[in-house]
Design a protein around this motif. Structure first.
Motif, PDB file in Angstrom:
ATOM      1  N   ALA B  42       0.831  -1.204   0.000  1.00  0.00           N
ATOM      2  CA  ALA B  42       0.000   0.000   0.000  1.00  0.00           C
ATOM      3  C   ALA B  42       0.868   1.257   0.000  1.00  0.00           C
ATOM      4  O   ALA B  42       0.545   2.251  -0.670  1.00  0.00           O
ATOM      5  CB  ALA B  42      -0.915  -0.008   1.213  1.00  0.00           C
ATOM      6  N   LEU B  43       1.981   1.222   0.722  1.00  0.00           N
ATOM      7  CA  LEU B  43       2.874   2.387   0.714  1.00  0.00           C
ATOM      8  C   LEU B  43       3.499   2.573  -0.668  1.00  0.00           C
ATOM      9  O   LEU B  43       3.707   3.712  -1.098  1.00  0.00           O
ATOM     10  CB  LEU B  43       3.964   2.219   1.770  1.00  0.00           C
ATOM     11  CG  LEU B  43       3.473   2.283   3.207  1.00  0.00           C
ATOM     12  CD1 LEU B  43       4.598   2.036   4.160  1.00  0.00           C
ATOM     13  CD2 LEU B  43       2.870   3.633   3.478  1.00  0.00           C
ATOM     14  N   TYR B  44       3.793   1.474  -1.367  1.00  0.00           N
ATOM     15  CA  TYR B  44       4.281   1.598  -2.741  1.00  0.00           C
ATOM     16  C   TYR B  44       3.248   2.288  -3.624  1.00  0.00           C
ATOM     17  O   TYR B  44       3.588   3.128  -4.459  1.00  0.00           O
ATOM     18  CB  TYR B  44       4.594   0.227  -3.333  1.00  0.00           C
ATOM     19  CG  TYR B  44       5.845  -0.430  -2.829  1.00  0.00           C
ATOM     20  CD1 TYR B  44       6.883   0.323  -2.315  1.00  0.00           C
ATOM     21  CD2 TYR B  44       5.994  -1.800  -2.880  1.00  0.00           C
ATOM     22  CE1 TYR B  44       8.019  -0.278  -1.851  1.00  0.00           C
ATOM     23  CE2 TYR B  44       7.135  -2.405  -2.430  1.00  0.00           C
ATOM     24  CZ  TYR B  44       8.143  -1.635  -1.910  1.00  0.00           C
ATOM     25  OH  TYR B  44       9.268  -2.236  -1.463  1.00  0.00           O
ATOM     26  N   VAL B  45       1.981   1.912  -3.445  1.00  0.00           N
ATOM     27  CA  VAL B  45       0.925   2.558  -4.229  1.00  0.00           C
ATOM     28  C   VAL B  45       0.870   4.046  -3.901  1.00  0.00           C
ATOM     29  O   VAL B  45       0.755   4.886  -4.795  1.00  0.00           O
ATOM     30  CB  VAL B  45      -0.426   1.877  -3.959  1.00  0.00           C
ATOM     31  CG1 VAL B  45      -1.542   2.659  -4.598  1.00  0.00           C
ATOM     32  CG2 VAL B  45      -0.419   0.470  -4.486  1.00  0.00           C
ATOM     33  N   LEU B  46       0.984   4.382  -2.621  1.00  0.00           N
ATOM     34  CA  LEU B  46       0.896   5.787  -2.233  1.00  0.00           C
ATOM     35  C   LEU B  46       2.057   6.597  -2.775  1.00  0.00           C
ATOM     36  O   LEU B  46       1.927   7.792  -3.008  1.00  0.00           O
ATOM     37  CB  LEU B  46       0.852   5.912  -0.710  1.00  0.00           C
ATOM     38  CG  LEU B  46      -0.477   5.585  -0.083  1.00  0.00           C
ATOM     39  CD1 LEU B  46      -0.417   5.801   1.407  1.00  0.00           C
ATOM     40  CD2 LEU B  46      -1.542   6.475  -0.657  1.00  0.00           C
ATOM     41  N   VAL B  47       3.213   5.961  -2.969  1.00  0.00           N
ATOM     42  CA  VAL B  47       4.353   6.712  -3.488  1.00  0.00           C
ATOM     43  C   VAL B  47       4.336   6.741  -5.016  1.00  0.00           C
ATOM     44  O   VAL B  47       5.166   7.377  -5.628  1.00  0.00           O
ATOM     45  CB  VAL B  47       5.658   6.138  -2.922  1.00  0.00           C
ATOM     46  CG1 VAL B  47       6.162   4.996  -3.744  1.00  0.00           C
ATOM     47  CG2 VAL B  47       6.730   7.198  -2.786  1.00  0.00           C
ATOM     48  N   GLY B  48       3.362   6.067  -5.626  1.00  0.00           N
ATOM     49  CA  GLY B  48       3.199   6.184  -7.071  1.00  0.00           C
ATOM     50  C   GLY B  48       3.907   5.115  -7.866  1.00  0.00           C
ATOM     51  O   GLY B  48       4.099   5.266  -9.055  1.00  0.00           O
ATOM     52  N   ALA B  49       4.298   3.988  -7.226  1.00  0.00           N
ATOM     53  CA  ALA B  49       5.005   2.923  -7.931  1.00  0.00           C
ATOM     54  C   ALA B  49       4.064   1.740  -8.068  1.00  0.00           C
ATOM     55  O   ALA B  49       4.080   0.822  -7.260  1.00  0.00           O
ATOM     56  CB  ALA B  49       6.268   2.535  -7.170  1.00  0.00           C
ATOM     57  N   ASP B  50       3.237   1.748  -9.101  1.00  0.00           N
ATOM     58  CA  ASP B  50       2.208   0.718  -9.213  1.00  0.00           C
ATOM     59  C   ASP B  50       2.802  -0.636  -9.590  1.00  0.00           C
ATOM     60  O   ASP B  50       2.404  -1.658  -9.055  1.00  0.00           O
ATOM     61  CB  ASP B  50       1.144   1.140 -10.225  1.00  0.00           C
ATOM     62  CG  ASP B  50       1.759   1.631 -11.516  1.00  0.00           C
ATOM     63  OD1 ASP B  50       2.987   1.763 -11.559  1.00  0.00           O
ATOM     64  OD2 ASP B  50       1.010   1.871 -12.465  1.00  0.00           O
ATOM     65  N   PHE B  51       3.796  -0.626 -10.497  1.00  0.00           N
ATOM     66  CA  PHE B  51       4.384  -1.907 -10.923  1.00  0.00           C
ATOM     67  C   PHE B  51       5.072  -2.607  -9.759  1.00  0.00           C
ATOM     68  O   PHE B  51       4.925  -3.822  -9.570  1.00  0.00           O
ATOM     69  CB  PHE B  51       5.384  -1.644 -12.054  1.00  0.00           C
ATOM     70  CG  PHE B  51       6.126  -2.864 -12.496  1.00  0.00           C
ATOM     71  CD1 PHE B  51       5.491  -3.833 -13.237  1.00  0.00           C
ATOM     72  CD2 PHE B  51       7.450  -3.044 -12.150  1.00  0.00           C
ATOM     73  CE1 PHE B  51       6.170  -4.956 -13.638  1.00  0.00           C
ATOM     74  CE2 PHE B  51       8.130  -4.171 -12.548  1.00  0.00           C
ATOM     75  CZ  PHE B  51       7.482  -5.125 -13.286  1.00  0.00           C
TER      76      PHE B  51
END
Lengths: 109, 173
Positions: B42-51
């Motif tokens: 979820a933190l990856y998604v929040l930082v904008g790294a979807d892949f």
């Protein structure tokens, strides 16, 4: 990645740095204090994850995807490490019937 | 709004990491490691790294966690009297509360979706969202600048596969 996504403008980069430091230290405590080999592996995974998160955060704030490619390779190496390590743990369990790392002292002098 | 979600996922991740640290039961530690991996995705998604977020779910939750659970179950302490807390065998408790919670959640979701008018939404759903994806950039870079490390990691995974199968085979060598 020409521009920084709008989502992360509201969150300072410092938060990611502090959180990664905290998660890395939790992993270090786990490696140093627990005796179960599988828990030690989980703590190593926590440390790898915190490093990955920091790399992704810096890569995203700099709008440079090279950091995310490093994370991709780190994930491949982590998968390899867990596969070989668990095979070793299963071999240890088959030989001495325990996975307590405190009992693996045959090489100690 | 976004910082509150961010703080909530940080708290979830830190708490479940502390459960990994202090839990006496290895199985509970493995399952709380699942929550930690989800929080970091979820933190990856929040930082904008979807892949990277999707890769985190596929590799860590789908691969590494399942391997760790295999390790827990292959080395379980079933029947070990002095270490009885690591026993894997469990029984069903709280059946009524479990069913009640599950059916209540389903009823809540059902009535919410029945009230929401999806037909109006779905026609202009995809035009209104500004698409932002890192997948194309990562794919292009993997096939141009980083093609040698990419192939080397493939060879590494192959060697790992052979080594793990060789190490865990039952025949004495």
């Amino acid at each position: 990645m020409q521009q920084i996504p709008d989502v992360i403008r509201e969150i300072p980069l410092n938060y990611y740095v502090w959180f990664s430091a905290a998660l890395f230290c939790i992993g270090i405590i786990g490696v140093l204090t627990r005796r179960n080999a599988i828990i030690i592996f989980m703590s190593v995974e926590l440390m790898l994850n915190s490093v990955n998160l920091l790399l992704v955060a810096f890569s995203s704030y700099k709008a440079d995807p090279a950091g995310q490619i490093f994370v991709f390779f780190i994930m491949a190496v982590a998968a390899a490490e867990v596969a070989v390590g668990l095979a070793i743990i299963v071999m240890i369990y088959r030989n001495i019937q325990t996975i307590d790392v405190g009992l693996l002292n045959k090489l100690k002098w | 709004m976004i910082p509150f979600v961010f703080i909530a996922f940080i708290v979830l991740t830190v708490i479940s990491a502390c459960v990994v640290l202090w839990s006496n039961n290895v199985l509970y530690a493995a399952f709380s490691l699942l929550l930690t991996f989800f929080g970091i995705a979820a933190l990856y998604v929040l930082v904008g790294a979807d892949f990277i977020a999707i890769t985190q779910l596929l590799v860590y939750v789908g691969g590494i966690l399942v391997l760790l659970l295999f390790g827990v179950m292959l080395t379980n302490q079933n029947g070990n009297k002095e270490n009885g807390k690591n026993d894997i065998i469990g029984t069903n408790t709280n059946r009524l509360i479990g069913f009640a919670v599950a059916f209540g959640l389903f009823a809540l979701l059902f009535f919410t979706f029945a009230k929401a008018n999806f037909v109006n939404i779905q026609s202009n759903l995809f035009e209104s969202i500004e698409t932002f994806s890192t997948t194309q950039n990562i794919g292009v870079l993997l096939m141009t600048d980083f093609v040698l490390p990419f192939e080397v990691s493939g060879v590494l995974l192959m060697a790992t596969l052979i080594g793990a199968a060789y190490l865990s085979s039952k025949t004495k060598v």
